[in-house]
Design a protein around this motif. Structure first.
Motif, PDB file in Angstrom:
ATOM      1  N   VAL A 167       0.849  -1.198   0.000  1.00 11.47           N
ATOM      2  CA  VAL A 167       0.000   0.000   0.000  1.00 11.47           C
ATOM      3  C   VAL A 167       0.885   1.249   0.000  1.00 11.47           C
ATOM      4  O   VAL A 167       1.900   1.302   0.689  1.00 11.47           O
ATOM      5  CB  VAL A 167      -0.950  -0.006   1.217  1.00 11.47           C
ATOM      6  CG1 VAL A 167      -0.188   0.082   2.529  1.00 11.47           C
ATOM      7  CG2 VAL A 167      -1.958   1.131   1.114  1.00 11.47           C
ATOM      8  N   PRO A 168       0.553   2.266  -0.812  1.00 10.59           N
ATOM      9  CA  PRO A 168       1.371   3.479  -0.833  1.00 10.59           C
ATOM     10  C   PRO A 168       1.379   4.196   0.518  1.00 10.59           C
ATOM     11  O   PRO A 168       0.373   4.219   1.223  1.00 10.59           O
ATOM     12  CB  PRO A 168       0.690   4.344  -1.903  1.00 10.59           C
ATOM     13  CG  PRO A 168      -0.124   3.407  -2.724  1.00 10.59           C
ATOM     14  CD  PRO A 168      -0.540   2.313  -1.799  1.00 10.59           C
ATOM     15  N   VAL A 169       2.533   4.766   0.853  1.00 11.97           N
ATOM     16  CA  VAL A 169       2.695   5.549   2.074  1.00 11.97           C
ATOM     17  C   VAL A 169       3.011   6.993   1.684  1.00 11.97           C
ATOM     18  O   VAL A 169       3.854   7.235   0.815  1.00 11.97           O
ATOM     19  CB  VAL A 169       3.821   4.988   2.961  1.00 11.97           C
ATOM     20  CG1 VAL A 169       4.096   5.914   4.146  1.00 11.97           C
ATOM     21  CG2 VAL A 169       3.479   3.595   3.448  1.00 11.97           C
ATOM     22  N   VAL A 170       2.336   7.925   2.325  1.00 14.54           N
ATOM     23  CA  VAL A 170       2.574   9.347   2.094  1.00 14.54           C
ATOM     24  C   VAL A 170       3.006   9.992   3.406  1.00 14.54           C
ATOM     25  O   VAL A 170       2.321   9.850   4.424  1.00 14.54           O
ATOM     26  CB  VAL A 170       1.317  10.076   1.591  1.00 14.54           C
ATOM     27  CG1 VAL A 170       1.644  11.533   1.274  1.00 14.54           C
ATOM     28  CG2 VAL A 170       0.726   9.378   0.385  1.00 14.54           C
ATOM     29  N   LEU A 171       4.132  10.683   3.395  1.00 14.15           N
ATOM     30  CA  LEU A 171       4.544  11.484   4.538  1.00 14.15           C
ATOM     31  C   LEU A 171       4.141  12.929   4.291  1.00 14.15           C
ATOM     32  O   LEU A 171       4.265  13.426   3.169  1.00 14.15           O
ATOM     33  CB  LEU A 171       6.059  11.413   4.750  1.00 14.15           C
ATOM     34  CG  LEU A 171       6.701  10.028   4.856  1.00 14.15           C
ATOM     35  CD1 LEU A 171       8.172  10.162   5.238  1.00 14.15           C
ATOM     36  CD2 LEU A 171       5.971   9.149   5.842  1.00 14.15           C
ATOM     37  N   VAL A 172       3.665  13.594   5.328  1.00 12.91           N
ATOM     38  CA  VAL A 172       3.344  15.019   5.253  1.00 12.91           C
ATOM     39  C   VAL A 172       4.168  15.698   6.339  1.00 12.91           C
ATOM     40  O   VAL A 172       3.989  15.413   7.530  1.00 12.91           O
ATOM     41  CB  VAL A 172       1.847  15.288   5.468  1.00 12.91           C
ATOM     42  CG1 VAL A 172       1.547  16.772   5.241  1.00 12.91           C
ATOM     43  CG2 VAL A 172       0.987  14.417   4.551  1.00 12.91           C
ATOM     44  N   GLY A 173       5.084  16.575   5.940  1.00  9.84           N
ATOM     45  CA  GLY A 173       5.961  17.173   6.929  1.00  9.84           C
ATOM     46  C   GLY A 173       6.565  18.478   6.465  1.00  9.84           C
ATOM     47  O   GLY A 173       6.438  18.858   5.294  1.00  9.84           O
ATOM     48  N   ASP A 174       7.253  19.155   7.374  1.00  5.12           N
ATOM     49  CA  ASP A 174       7.710  20.524   7.115  1.00  5.12           C
ATOM     50  C   ASP A 174       9.226  20.672   7.069  1.00  5.12           C
ATOM     51  O   ASP A 174       9.711  21.799   6.955  1.00  5.12           O
ATOM     52  CB  ASP A 174       7.160  21.455   8.203  1.00  5.12           C
ATOM     53  CG  ASP A 174       7.749  21.159   9.572  1.00  5.12           C
ATOM     54  OD1 ASP A 174       8.591  21.938  10.048  1.00  5.12           O
ATOM     55  OD2 ASP A 174       7.397  20.125  10.153  1.00  5.12           O
ATOM     56  N   THR A 175       9.980  19.582   7.160  1.00  2.00           N
ATOM     57  CA  THR A 175      11.439  19.719   7.179  1.00  2.00           C
ATOM     58  C   THR A 175      12.084  18.901   6.068  1.00  2.00           C
ATOM     59  O   THR A 175      11.497  17.942   5.564  1.00  2.00           O
ATOM     60  CB  THR A 175      12.036  19.245   8.520  1.00  2.00           C
ATOM     61  OG1 THR A 175      11.994  17.810   8.571  1.00  2.00           O
ATOM     62  CG2 THR A 175      11.298  19.832   9.704  1.00  2.00           C
ATOM     63  N   PRO A 176      13.309  19.263   5.687  1.00  2.00           N
ATOM     64  CA  PRO A 176      14.033  18.435   4.728  1.00  2.00           C
ATOM     65  C   PRO A 176      14.192  16.987   5.198  1.00  2.00           C
ATOM     66  O   PRO A 176      14.247  16.074   4.363  1.00  2.00           O
ATOM     67  CB  PRO A 176      15.398  19.133   4.629  1.00  2.00           C
ATOM     68  CG  PRO A 176      15.085  20.571   4.900  1.00  2.00           C
ATOM     69  CD  PRO A 176      14.023  20.530   5.973  1.00  2.00           C
ATOM     70  N   GLU A 225      -5.468  11.661  -3.149  1.00  2.00           N
ATOM     71  CA  GLU A 225      -6.220  10.747  -4.025  1.00  2.00           C
ATOM     72  C   GLU A 225      -5.380  10.296  -5.197  1.00  2.00           C
ATOM     73  O   GLU A 225      -5.499   9.145  -5.656  1.00  2.00           O
ATOM     74  CB  GLU A 225      -7.505  11.433  -4.479  1.00  2.00           C
ATOM     75  CG  GLU A 225      -8.550  11.550  -3.377  1.00  2.00           C
ATOM     76  CD  GLU A 225      -9.690  12.477  -3.736  1.00  2.00           C
ATOM     77  OE1 GLU A 225      -9.594  13.177  -4.784  1.00  2.00           O
ATOM     78  OE2 GLU A 225     -10.677  12.512  -2.971  1.00  2.00           O
ATOM     79  N   THR A 226      -4.543  11.178  -5.693  1.00  2.00           N
ATOM     80  CA  THR A 226      -3.627  10.799  -6.787  1.00  2.00           C
ATOM     81  C   THR A 226      -2.679   9.693  -6.335  1.00  2.00           C
ATOM     82  O   THR A 226      -2.440   8.722  -7.054  1.00  2.00           O
ATOM     83  CB  THR A 226      -2.818  12.017  -7.254  1.00  2.00           C
ATOM     84  OG1 THR A 226      -3.712  13.004  -7.749  1.00  2.00           O
ATOM     85  CG2 THR A 226      -1.834  11.621  -8.349  1.00  2.00           C
ATOM     86  N   PHE A 227      -2.155   9.834  -5.118  1.00  2.00           N
ATOM     87  CA  PHE A 227      -1.274   8.794  -4.582  1.00  2.00           C
ATOM     88  C   PHE A 227      -2.026   7.484  -4.369  1.00  2.00           C
ATOM     89  O   PHE A 227      -1.493   6.405  -4.639  1.00  2.00           O
ATOM     90  CB  PHE A 227      -0.669   9.246  -3.249  1.00  2.00           C
ATOM     91  CG  PHE A 227       0.276  10.403  -3.357  1.00  2.00           C
ATOM     92  CD1 PHE A 227       1.097  10.549  -4.457  1.00  2.00           C
ATOM     93  CD2 PHE A 227       0.349  11.362  -2.348  1.00  2.00           C
ATOM     94  CE1 PHE A 227       1.987  11.624  -4.557  1.00  2.00           C
ATOM     95  CE2 PHE A 227       1.213  12.418  -2.432  1.00  2.00           C
ATOM     96  CZ  PHE A 227       2.041  12.553  -3.544  1.00  2.00           C
ATOM     97  N   ALA A 228      -3.259   7.578  -3.878  1.00  2.00           N
ATOM     98  CA  ALA A 228      -4.048   6.368  -3.624  1.00  2.00           C
ATOM     99  C   ALA A 228      -4.349   5.620  -4.907  1.00  2.00           C
ATOM    100  O   ALA A 228      -4.469   4.384  -4.908  1.00  2.00           O
ATOM    101  CB  ALA A 228      -5.344   6.732  -2.911  1.00  2.00           C
ATOM    102  N   ALA A 229      -4.472   6.363  -6.007  1.00  2.00           N
ATOM    103  CA  ALA A 229      -4.817   5.740  -7.285  1.00  2.00           C
ATOM    104  C   ALA A 229      -3.611   5.205  -8.035  1.00  2.00           C
ATOM    105  O   ALA A 229      -3.764   4.512  -9.050  1.00  2.00           O
ATOM    106  CB  ALA A 229      -5.558   6.749  -8.153  1.00  2.00           C
TER     107      ALA A 229
END
Length: 230
Positions: A167-176, A225-229
């Motif tokens: 399953v795709p994993v997406v990280l959402v964060g504010d640092t390099p 949604e793009t990542f999920a697809a």
């Protein structure tokens, strides 16, 4: 299961109003008997690395991790009301977390350098905890380096939510470091310039999708949604 979304906490979901630095300083003082010479260096590091650096810079022998984690948890719990008073959930955060939480085929949790106890303190201070499945998150006690937390969260999502291994994993964060963790693990990344790092810095670290904040719920959902697809 279509997607695992892992949110960073500090400066991505919340503004901690420098309470985080106070937590590290209080834990250091409780363990060493004196105040640190300077503030903790955070910038996306795990609590293990942050505290190790504080002890080394101050010339103090590093205690065992279990002792350090206990001191951090006590310092965090003691500052819950202060965090609620001074800090805030960042604009748009509550709205996007609500939208993601109702997607039955998505897992929404956290990937943070904070230990689990203090991660819960920080999201509960602003009522965000019901919108996240904190059981499957990855925390600062789980590994030294941020990229290693991705595998921890993926395994917990498999065990507790039945997520398939691919399953795709997406990280959402504010640092390099958030960006680097995504790239190192083959994860997707939404970088948010809501902390101290500019959009240009995040793009230079390798983020292809950089947002100024999380206020545009429709846009963030569209990217997810793009990542999920995919």
């Amino acid at each position: 299961m279509e997607l695992i979304v892992l949110w960073d906490i500090d400066h991505t979901l919340i503004d901690n109003a420098a309470v985080s630095k106070e937590i590290y300083a209080a834990a250091f003082t409780a363990l060493s008997g004196r105040a640190p010479m300077g503030p903790a260096r955070t910038e996306g590091r795990t609590d293990r690395l942050i505290m190790r650096d504080m002890f080394h810079r101050n010339g103090v022998a590093e205690p065992g991790w279990a002792t350090v984690e206990k001191a951090l948890a006590a310092a965090g719990e003691a500052r819950l009301s202060e965090l609620s008073r001074r800090g805030t959930a960042l604009p748009g955060v509550r709205e996007i977390l609500k939208e993601v939480s109702v997607r039955n085929t998505w897992v929404s949790s956290v990937l943070t350098g904070n230990i689990a106890a203090n991660a819960r303190v920080k999201v509960s201070a602003f009522g965000l905890d019901p919108l996240l499945d904190l059981r499957v998150g990855a925390y600062g006690a789980d590994a030294l380096q941020r990229p290693d937390l991705v595998a921890v969260a993926r395994e917990r999502a498999q065990q507790l939510r039945g997520a398939p291994g691919d399953v795709p994993v997406v990280l959402v964060g504010d640092t390099p470091r958030d960006v680097e963790a995504a790239i190192a693990t083959g994860s997707e990344i939404i970088a948010v310039a809501s902390g101290v790092h500019s959009a240009e810095e995040l793009a230079a670290a390798g983020a292809q999708r950089v947002l100024p904040d999380l206020m545009d719920t429709v846009r963030v959902l569209g990217i997810l949604e793009t990542f999920a697809a995919s």
